[in-house]
Write a protein that holds these residues in place. Structure first.
Motif, PDB file in Angstrom:
ATOM      1  N   SER C   3       0.828  -1.205   0.000  1.00 19.67           N
ATOM      2  CA  SER C   3       0.000   0.000   0.000  1.00 19.67           C
ATOM      3  C   SER C   3       0.864   1.257   0.000  1.00 19.67           C
ATOM      4  CB  SER C   3      -0.889   0.043   1.233  1.00 19.67           C
ATOM      5  OG  SER C   3      -1.670  -1.103   1.307  1.00 19.67           O
ATOM      6  N   THR C   4       1.996   1.186   0.713  1.00 15.88           N
ATOM      7  CA  THR C   4       2.892   2.340   0.752  1.00 15.88           C
ATOM      8  C   THR C   4       3.349   2.687  -0.662  1.00 15.88           C
ATOM      9  OG1 THR C   4       3.659   1.479   2.855  1.00 15.88           O
ATOM     10  CG2 THR C   4       4.909   3.295   1.912  1.00 15.88           C
ATOM     11  N   ALA C 111       1.324   3.884   6.240  1.00 18.24           N
ATOM     12  CA  ALA C 111       1.660   4.008   4.817  1.00 18.24           C
ATOM     13  C   ALA C 111       1.492   5.444   4.340  1.00 18.24           C
ATOM     14  CB  ALA C 111       0.787   3.075   3.982  1.00 18.24           C
ATOM     15  N   SER C 115       4.756   7.328   2.915  1.00 15.97           N
ATOM     16  CA  SER C 115       4.742   7.773   1.525  1.00 15.97           C
ATOM     17  C   SER C 115       4.991   9.261   1.426  1.00 15.97           C
ATOM     18  CB  SER C 115       3.400   7.483   0.871  1.00 15.97           C
ATOM     19  OG  SER C 115       2.954   6.213   1.199  1.00 15.97           O
TER      20      SER C 115
END
Lengths: 302, 69, 254
Positions: C3-4, C111, C115
């Motif tokens: 997901s990151t 995440a 990010s």
């Protein structure tokens, strides 16, 4: 089988308690109308189901798995449509849906076909237009597309129709109704006619607990309060008719309203014959069914 | 040495610098006049900042003045 | 973890389409050009300011002047331009409610922080390096002397300092809905670090050394080992700050 279960869920913000042991379940495949006044805790309940809000006490199970705050496992079987969905305006719908699909762990080949399918279903253009130019209605439809993208078992909609115009609302309700049987839907609203139109079951939230939770038909039976409304040509006639018909009535201008029990035909015959004896002829006579509004008033004011 | 000489001597420095600053200001002005709403401030403020505080005015406009979505 | 990666791609798209990457490039190209230019012009300007009749003996500018301008540009203006750009990175999403949907879909909150931190830091590096490469080219051309032997040794501590400075901005941005908090946090941290430098004993460990000792490193009068403790402290502080940001965002109502 119940896809969503809430057991004795409580929640408070500071000193203000919002939910006091909320306890209900939603059977799989049903459309559940979640009704209550504004600020009664509908949104909070939904956010707790989604793991977006901490649960003070009690437990919530989705598909027999416990929901934890900030946990994502249960979320992958749930689709969520917020009341006013907010997007990244610099993205196109396809880009946004791709991001959503990837987060839920969808296979990329399947994702492409699903996105095209969903955009067609909600009637949004499949092109390079970015979301920031979208109208409220288009955003709401994109919201449905993202909520249903990974074919969730449970769809949660928070006041989905409140921002829509009458046509948009009608279309939206039809869309929800078309999902009946495929997806379990929980939707909150304060517009009771929406619930009457598509919901199988109704839950009325009041004072932090669910005051009623049953199918609409059962609720009507339970809170049945049928009435007959007679309209007369003049106010005098109405008053006279009131005297003739005895106590269990209300008079409002040219109208006489009677509460009754039993069969409509039997009661109507008695009423009409006694009025005829006095030569009082109503201009109209209506049997009125119990509405959800009546039930709602009954439940929340008692 | 006079001013013109200084500029002529350092043309490789001045040309890209001037191109960038003028380009940036133009881009900012065009963006300001093509939009009605700003995150902060109003049209007059952003036009003045862009024209008189180089190049920070235009940069500020793009970073915090422009309406984001 | 995957997901990151998806959210990093979203962040890059955002930085690109909101013109942040373009703005950073333009600003730092300007800094890169103006550093050698200012070095060249300063003696001329001083001459003119002192009046026409007098002739003062001015030493010719060297590569040292050019690099001095470079660090001045980056440290006194550049890093604040960057923090202003990054300042709203999380607060803006919280105030607009754009994260609700994605978190409900299972996007982990760590995440989001990771990010945003990674993409902001990448832009920091882009900024410092663009200005560096341009200054470097012009400086070689205009000042072909040997007075700045260790240019790169002076520049890379800026990249390390960014690890912490960007983390502080991101942390500030998680604290509230105001878009200024990230900027404010960074400025406050910078002031505190500057004040701490008043104590001689901790100078060696103070991350501020990474943005104050650059010229000595470039000229070779100071060895990199001198600021090594500060470099390690900076990296540790960066990690701690990122971790704290994750903790704060976990408690945040989206």
């Amino acid at each position: 089988m119940a896809i969503l279960e809430l057991h004795d869920v409580s929640k408070h913000f500071g000193d203000k308690s919002v939910l006091n042991g909320l306890d209900f379940s939603v059977p799989e495949g049903s459309i559940f109308g979640f009704v209550g006044e504004n600020g009664v805790g509908k949104t909070t309940t939904m956010k707790m189901i989604l793991g977006l809000e901490t649960i003070y006490s009690g437990s919530i199970l989705i598909d027999e798995k416990q929901v934890h705050y900030g946990d994502s496992i249960a979320n992958k079987v749930v689709g969520y449509l917020p009341d006013v969905p907010e997007y990244y305006g610099y993205m196109t719908p396809i880009e946004y849906l791709t991001l959503c699909g990837r987060i839920t762990g969808m296979d990329s080949g399947l994702l492409k076909t699903r996105i095209n399918e969903m955009l067609k279903t909600v009637d949004l253009p499949i092109d390079k237009h970015r979301i920031h130019g979208f109208s409220r209605g288009m955003k709401q439809r994109l919201g449905i597309a993202q909520a249903l993208l990974n074919e969730p078992k449970l769809l949660i909609c928070d006041e989905p129709t409140s921002a829509l115009d009458p046509i948009g609302r009608s279309e939206f309700l039809n869309l929800l109704a078309s999902l009946r049987g495929k997806t379990t839907i929980v939707f909150s609203t304060h517009i009771l006619t929406d619930v009457e139109r598509i919901a199988d079951r109704v839950g009325i939230l009041h004072d932090g607990v669910l005051k009623a939770n049953d199918s609409l038909a059962n609720l009507k039976q339970q809170f049945a309060k049928p009435q007959i409304v007679l309209t007369f040509a003049s106010k005098d006639d109405a008053t006279q008719a009131g005297i003739v018909l005895g106590n269990n009535i209300q008079i409002a201008d040219k109208k006489v309203i009677l509460n009754y029990t039993g069969k409509f035909e039997t009661v109507a015959e008695v009423i009409l014959s006694s009025l005829l004896k006095e030569h009082l002829i109503p201009t109209s006579m209506n049997g009125q069914d119990t509405t959800l509004e009546d039930i709602f008033m009954e439940v929340t004011t008692s | 040495m006079n001013n013109a000489n200084i500029v002529m001597d350092n043309l490789p420095l001045f040309i890209p610098l001037i191109l960038l600053e003028v380009g940036l200001d133009l881009a900012a002005l065009i963006h300001i006049f093509r939009h009605k709403n700003y995150r902060y401030g109003n049209r007059i403020l952003w036009v003045l900042l862009t024209l008189f505080i180089n190049p920070i005015g235009a940069i500020l406009y793009f970073v915090i003045g422009r309406e984001t979505y | 973890m995957i997901s990151t990666w998806y959210f990093i791609r979203k962040e890059v798209m955002e930085a690109w389409r909101n013109y942040h990457i373009l703005m950073i490039t333009i600003v730092f190209v300007i800094f890169g050009i103006s550093s050698p230019l200012f070095a060249k012009l300063t003696p001329e300007i001083l001459k003119m300011a002192s009046g026409s009749g007098m002739t003062i003996k001015m030493p010719d500018p060297t590569s040292v002047d050019s690099w001095q301008q470079y660090f001045k540009n980056i440290i006194q203006i550049g890093i604040y331009v960057l923090t202003v750009i990054f300042s709203s990175t999380i607060s803006n999403e919280i105030s607009r409610g754009t994260l609700v949907n994605l978190v409900a879909k299972g996007l982990p909150r760590y995440a989001i922080v990771l990010s945003k931190y990674i993409v902001a830091y990448a832009q920091w590096c882009l900024a410092v390096l663009i200005a560096f490469l341009i200054s470097w080219g012009y400086t070689l051309y205009y000042f072909p002397d040997s007075k700045s032997p260790n240019v790169w040794t002076g520049v890379w501590p800026l990249l390390v300092f960014g690890l912490m400075f960007v983390a502080v901005t991101v942390f500030g941005s998680t604290l509230g809905k105001s878009n200024y908090l990230g900027f404010l946090a960074s400025v406050i941290v910078f002031i505190i670090l500057t004040l701490l430098n008043l104590f001689k004993d901790i100078k060696k460990y103070n991350p501020i050394a990474l943005v104050t000792d650059n010229m000595s490193l470039v000229k070779g009068t100071e060895n990199i080992s001198h600021i090594m403790p500060a470099i390690w402290i900076t990296i540790v502080l960066a990690l701690v700050t990122v971790y704290l940001s994750v903790l704060v965002l976990k408690q945040k109502k989206l």
